[in-house]
Design an enzyme around this catalytic site. Structure first.
Site, PDB file in Angstrom:
ATOM      1  N   PRO A  13       0.655  -1.438   0.218  1.00 39.27           N
ATOM      2  CA  PRO A  13      -0.168  -0.573   0.464  1.00 39.27           C
ATOM      3  C   PRO A  13       0.368   1.393   0.507  1.00 39.27           C
ATOM      4  O   PRO A  13       2.138   1.375   0.577  1.00 39.27           O
ATOM      5  CB  PRO A  13      -0.984  -0.294   1.234  1.00 39.27           C
ATOM      6  CG  PRO A  13      -0.504  -1.983   2.084  1.00 39.27           C
ATOM      7  CD  PRO A  13       0.413  -1.708   0.788  1.00 39.27           C
ATOM      8  N   CYS A  14       0.189   2.253  -1.222  1.00 41.89           N
ATOM      9  CA  CYS A  14       1.213   3.718  -1.207  1.00 41.89           C
ATOM     10  C   CYS A  14       0.633   4.574  -0.274  1.00 41.89           C
ATOM     11  O   CYS A  14       1.722   5.200  -0.308  1.00 41.89           O
ATOM     12  CB  CYS A  14       1.421   3.707  -2.143  1.00 41.89           C
ATOM     13  SG  CYS A  14      -0.232   4.407  -3.309  1.00 41.89           S
ATOM     14  N   GLN A  15      -0.150   4.535   0.200  1.00 45.30           N
ATOM     15  CA  GLN A  15      -0.470   5.443   1.166  1.00 45.30           C
ATOM     16  C   GLN A  15       0.591   6.243   1.928  1.00 45.30           C
ATOM     17  O   GLN A  15       0.477   7.480   2.159  1.00 45.30           O
ATOM     18  CB  GLN A  15      -1.607   5.208   2.325  1.00 45.30           C
ATOM     19  CG  GLN A  15      -3.101   5.150   0.868  1.00 45.30           C
ATOM     20  CD  GLN A  15      -3.291   3.683   0.871  1.00 45.30           C
ATOM     21  OE1 GLN A  15      -2.341   3.208   1.140  1.00 45.30           O
ATOM     22  NE2 GLN A  15      -4.594   3.543   1.095  1.00 45.30           N
TER      23      GLN A  15
ATOM     24  N   PHE B 293       3.598   6.956   1.468  1.00 43.94           N
ATOM     25  CA  PHE B 293       4.689   7.593   0.371  1.00 43.94           C
ATOM     26  C   PHE B 293       4.006   8.923  -0.155  1.00 43.94           C
ATOM     27  O   PHE B 293       4.699   9.294  -1.127  1.00 43.94           O
ATOM     28  CB  PHE B 293       5.802   6.683   0.501  1.00 43.94           C
ATOM     29  CG  PHE B 293       5.598   5.765   0.952  1.00 43.94           C
ATOM     30  CD1 PHE B 293       6.624   5.837   1.849  1.00 43.94           C
ATOM     31  CD2 PHE B 293       5.265   4.216   1.303  1.00 43.94           C
ATOM     32  CE1 PHE B 293       7.263   4.911   2.627  1.00 43.94           C
ATOM     33  CE2 PHE B 293       5.285   3.627   1.819  1.00 43.94           C
ATOM     34  CZ  PHE B 293       6.806   3.460   2.508  1.00 43.94           C
TER      35      PHE B 293
END
Ligand code: SAM
Length: 374
Positions: free
Chosen positions: A132-134, A136
């Site tokens: 999951p990229c939230q 960054f």
């Protein structure tokens, strides 16, 4: 800057959304009058951007598989997946409906933080995943390791336990910024550099023929030094603009890709937002204020995405712009038409907006297969 809006702008969105709801009710009652007779017929066929490679004997393990962007790209590059994992059941439903023969785990069994990887030790050629990229993303709060969704450590734990010949991790470009350099050292390079030669690079989806301005970062690691020396990161063979010195094919603009009439302007679509971003179940793919202007110039309406082209046709926005369906959004992300997503519209947009564009995944997977000698 994170996409934050003022109270007055929020109010404006509420009004637009209310008017749109009323218009949809009127459309359902047949009160909007005659609409265009035929749904759009896209010109882009994403499968042509990723010609199927001969099936190799290479195996892959997919972590955080989502709606299958990475998985589809690896499959078309000749890999066989041993298993795919995602905590969301709806993602597993998508993969299982497209590939009933695949082993797909979701819910507690799909939780990458909890899986016992020892069963896969030393039998996997490539382990891939986009945690999951939230933590960054510029659309998130950028709190990195302090964020609850930081799953990079779970990814490295899996790599260390499975010991694949190579790994590929994908994330948002923010991860390569100075702000996260210590974090990347701690989460990726420190635990993995002893066993893996790692390269990191950034790719733009439009260089791979996808009609969208979408940038992503990839970390590729090889256990063998010889393979690492052989590795060449993909550069992409498409250009957004015509260049007399380049032999690259031209990436279609969003309107051309969707098969919409010429209005004298076209360009790649802005980055599609994931319907899973934020607390609301949104059917909008609008990612930022800047992107709103570009959608408007394209005369494409980025809100109120419909579940089919037929539904979108019945319900034109009041400004006359083109209303999108989930199939159109999947196309702008580079998914072939026959890849079906499970779930309500916001869940489909969540899976699409979260995915690695399949043609980009395919290019990375092919480059890794080449280095591994397949
Ligand atoms: C950025 S998306 C990955 C998309 C995927 N790479 C693709 O190309 O379609 C991240 C995924 O991680 C999943 N996820 C979040 N926490 C997880 C966990 N603890 N275990 C497994 N999956 C998780 C989310 O449900 C989401 O589908």
């Amino acid at each position: 800057m994170p996409y934050e809006i003022s109270e007055s702008k929020r109010d404006w969105y509420r009004q637009v959304s209310k008017r749109s709801r009323l218009r949809k009710q009127a459309a359902t009652r047949g009160e909007l009058g005659p609409c265009r007779a035929m749904p759009n017929r896209p010109l882009l066929r994403p499968e042509t951007l990723m010609p199927e490679r001969k099936r190799s004997s290479l195996t892959a393990l997919s972590l955080f598989c989502g709606g299958g962007g990475f998985d589809l790209g690896f499959e078309r590059a000749g890999f066989e997946h041993l298993a795919s994992f995602d905590v969301l059941d709806i993602c597993a439903a998508t993969l299982s409906s497209n590939r009933p023969q695949w082993a797909v785990f979701s819910g507690p069994e799909g939780d990458v933080g909890e899986v016992d990887w020892s069963v896969y030790a030393n039998v996997v050629d490539v382990l891939h995943g986009g945690p999951p990229c939230q933590p960054f993303s510029v659309a998130g709060k950028q709190s990195g390791a302090a964020d609850d969704c930081d799953m990079l450590p779970a990814f490295t734990r899996a790599v260390l336990s499975v010991r694949p010949k190579a790994f590929v991790a994908e994330n948002v470009p923010g991860l390569l910024g100075r702000r996260f350099s210590n974090y990347v050292d701690e989460a990726i390079y420190s635990p993995l550099s002893r066993d893996y030669q790692i390269v990191a690079f950034r790719l733009g989806a439009a260089s791979f023929g996808v009609p969208q301005d979408r940038q992503r970062v990839f970390f590729v690691g090889f256990r063998s030094r010889a393979c690492a020396r052989k590795y060449v990161a993909p550069a992409g063979e498409h250009s957004v603009q015509r260049d007399m010195f380049s032999r690259n094919a031209l990436t279609l603009g969003a309107r051309a890709a969707l098969g919409l009439p010429d209005i004298g302007f076209d360009s790649c679509a802005p980055t599609l937002r994931s319907g899973f971003t934020g607390p609301r179940k949104t059917t909008s793919i609008l990612n930022s204020r800047a992107s709103q202007r570009l959608w408007s110039d394209l005369k494409i309406w980025p809100n109120g995405v419909q579940k089919s082209r037929q539904d979108a046709l019945q319900f034109p926005p009041e400004n006359g712009h083109f209303r999108l369906s989930v199939q159109d959004c999947a196309l702008l992300q580079g998914f072939p038409d026959d890849w079906q997503f499970a779930g309500a519209v916001y869940q489909v947009l969540g899976q699409i907006g979260n995915s690695v564009c399949p043609p980009v995944a395919y290019a990375v997977a092919s480059s890794v297969a080449d280095a591994l000698g397949a």
